[in-house]
Each structure stands twice: as structure tokens, then as C-alpha cells.
Design an enzyme around this catalytic site. Structure first.
Site, PDB file in Angstrom:
ATOM      1  N   CYS A  10       1.021  -1.270   0.095  1.00 37.14           N
ATOM      2  CA  CYS A  10       0.174   0.139   0.074  1.00 37.14           C
ATOM      3  C   CYS A  10       0.870   1.245  -0.174  1.00 37.14           C
ATOM      4  O   CYS A  10       1.834   1.337   1.055  1.00 37.14           O
ATOM      5  CB  CYS A  10      -0.947   0.001   1.274  1.00 37.14           C
ATOM      6  SG  CYS A  10      -1.775   1.414   1.393  1.00 37.14           S
TER       7      CYS A  10
HETATM    8  N1  MHO Z   1      -5.229  -0.975   3.688  1.00 40.11           N
HETATM    9  C1  MHO Z   1      -5.783   0.004   2.957  1.00 40.11           C
HETATM   10  C2  MHO Z   1      -5.487   0.103   1.385  1.00 40.11           C
HETATM   11  C3  MHO Z   1      -5.318   1.186   1.145  1.00 40.11           C
HETATM   12  S1  MHO Z   1      -4.136   1.397  -0.188  1.00 40.11           S
HETATM   13  C4  MHO Z   1      -4.138   2.894  -0.965  1.00 40.11           C
HETATM   14  C5  MHO Z   1      -7.113   0.082   3.213  1.00 40.11           C
HETATM   15  O1  MHO Z   1      -7.503   0.743   4.529  1.00 40.11           O
HETATM   16  O2  MHO Z   1      -7.941  -0.032   2.274  1.00 40.11           O
HETATM   17  O3  MHO Z   1      -4.269   0.226  -0.910  1.00 40.11           O
END
Ligand code: MHO
Length: 228
Positions: free
Chosen positions: A34
């Protein structure tokens, strides 16, 4: 005391650290899961000039977060080669992700997109060394850089954007969000909020960030709370 100064070239008021941003920069493009976290990890580093998050490494035309196709969440870092070498900055990349992890979705793959032969050779050497140290296959991909697609604005400086009281300060000198994304000051503060950097480093750089003095204590509390 922090102050905003006027750039004599453009007449625009901006933080001192942004006015003194070097024009000669080099770029590292990498993916390590991420993109919000790496944006903070690198953004907090001295010598990093600006960061932006986006998508790279796939074939789907014009990807976006909800139609990422075969692209990977990627971070692009402009840094000052007089302050950090490529060898130093790539270490942060290798230490900042688990290169043997199982990637459950290509969106979160680990990859380094090399911009030239030199970057490629340093990356290949680093990966070979790491894999012999670990005694395991390193899954991190090494891919020639072709194209980087900027992610949606709400993903840029994601942690900073969660603090309206700080965003209001940035908007007061950068009415356009695009200028906030390009700001060294915003990259540092986003990084500190995300848990990177030392309090001593924060104290040293604070006068250059263009934020009013009353934000120093506020930010220091956040840094202490979020430190990794
Ligand atoms: N774990 C994150 C992913 C966002 S990232 C920009 C969420 O809160 O969905 O892929």
C-alpha cells in the site's frame, strides 16, 4: 520561529524548505505494498525533495484506484543526489519491505522500476545479495521504468490530509492541492505523522516548514504518538 518567505522569482509565498528545493534531482520509483506507508517512510527523510503516489508496472491504460488492472501501487521519490546517493536510498527500499512475502494481489507487489543502467545494476546486485543472506528467493520485481500514472489526489500525502488544521496552513500558501503534493514541507510532515523521522530531526527542520510556531507542539505530540 517559523516563517513564510516570498520566492523572489515567482512572488509566491512559500515555506523556506520549498524555496531552497534543488532543481537537480534524481528519481527512485518503487512499490512496497500500500503506497500510503512508503510515502511517509521516504517523505520524512532528509534529502528527499518530493514524493507522489501512483500506479505503474501494468498494461491497463489510464489506471485508477478502482480500475487498477495489472498495475502496482507505486511511489515516486525525487531526491537530492548531493545529499543522498542511490545506494543509500535503495537501502531504505530493501529494508522497508519483506522481499520474501507472499503477494496476494498484484496491486501490492514489491517492485523497483529502474530508470537507467546504473540503477538496474545496483538493484540487481542488492537483490542477489539479499537473497543469498536470506537463503530464500526474493520476490521483489526489477522492472524497467516506462510510465507512472499519478494516483487520485485523495491518496497523495494521505496522512497529512487527515489533519484539517495542517491542511488549512498548506492551503493558505498553496491554494492548489497539486502544489501541496510537490512540497518538500508537506512530504516531511506527512512522513512525521506516519511515524517516521526523529523528534530531533523534526525540531531542526521545523523552522523551514513554513508552519506557525503553535503547530510545533501539536505536531510533536503526533510524532511521539505515532513513532514506529
Ligand atoms: N489497507 C488500505 C489499503 C489502501 S491502499 C491505498 C485500506 O485501508 O483499505 O491500497
Amino acid at each position: 520561529m517559523s516563517q513564510i518567505i516570498t520566492n523572489l522569482d515567482t512572488g509566491i509565498k512559500m515555506p523556506p524548505i520549498d524555496i531552497s528545493a534543488p532543481r537537480e534531482i534524481e528519481t527512485l520509483t518503487c512499490a512496497m505494498g500500500c503506497f500510503w506507508g512508503p510515502d511517509c517512510r521516504f517523505g520524512a527523510m532528509d534529502g528527499v525533495v518530493r514524493t507522489r503516489v501512483g500506479y505503474a508496472g501494468g498494461t491497463t491504460p489510464d489506471p485508477n484506484y478502482h480500475n487498477i488492472g495489472d498495475h502496482i501501487e507505486t511511489l515516486q521519490i525525487d531526491y537530492d543526489p548531493k545529499k543522498i546517493s542511490f545506494e543509500e536510498i535503495i537501502k531504505i527500499f530493501w529494508n522497508g519491505h519483506k522481499p520474501t512475502r507472499t503477494v496476494w494481489k498484484r496491486q501490492y507487489a514489491s517492485a523497483l522500476f529502474f530508470h537507467n543502467e546504473y540503477q538496474e545494476s545496483v538493484a540487481r546486485e542488492g537483490r542477489a545479495m539479499l537473497s543469498s543472506q536470506l537463503g530464500e528467493e526474493v520476490g521483489t520485481e526489477l522492472i524497467p521504468f516506462t510510465k507512472f500514472y499519478m494516483a487520485e489526489m485523495y491518496h497523495q500525502k494521505y496522512h497529512l490530509q487527515g489533519y484539517e488544521e495542517l491542511m488549512a496552513e498548506y492551503r493558505s500558501f498553496y491554494p492548489s492541492l497539486g502544489d501541496i503534493v510537490n512540497s518538500t514541507s508537506a512530504a516531511r510532515v506527512n512522513g512525521f505523522i506516519g511515524g517516521y523521522g526523529e523528534v530531533s530531526q523534526f525540531e531542526e527542520v521545523f523552522p523551514l516548514l513554513g508552519l506557525p510556531g503553535d503547530k510545533a507542539g501539536f505536531l510533536k505530540d503526533i510524532i511521539k504518538r505515532n513513532r514506529r
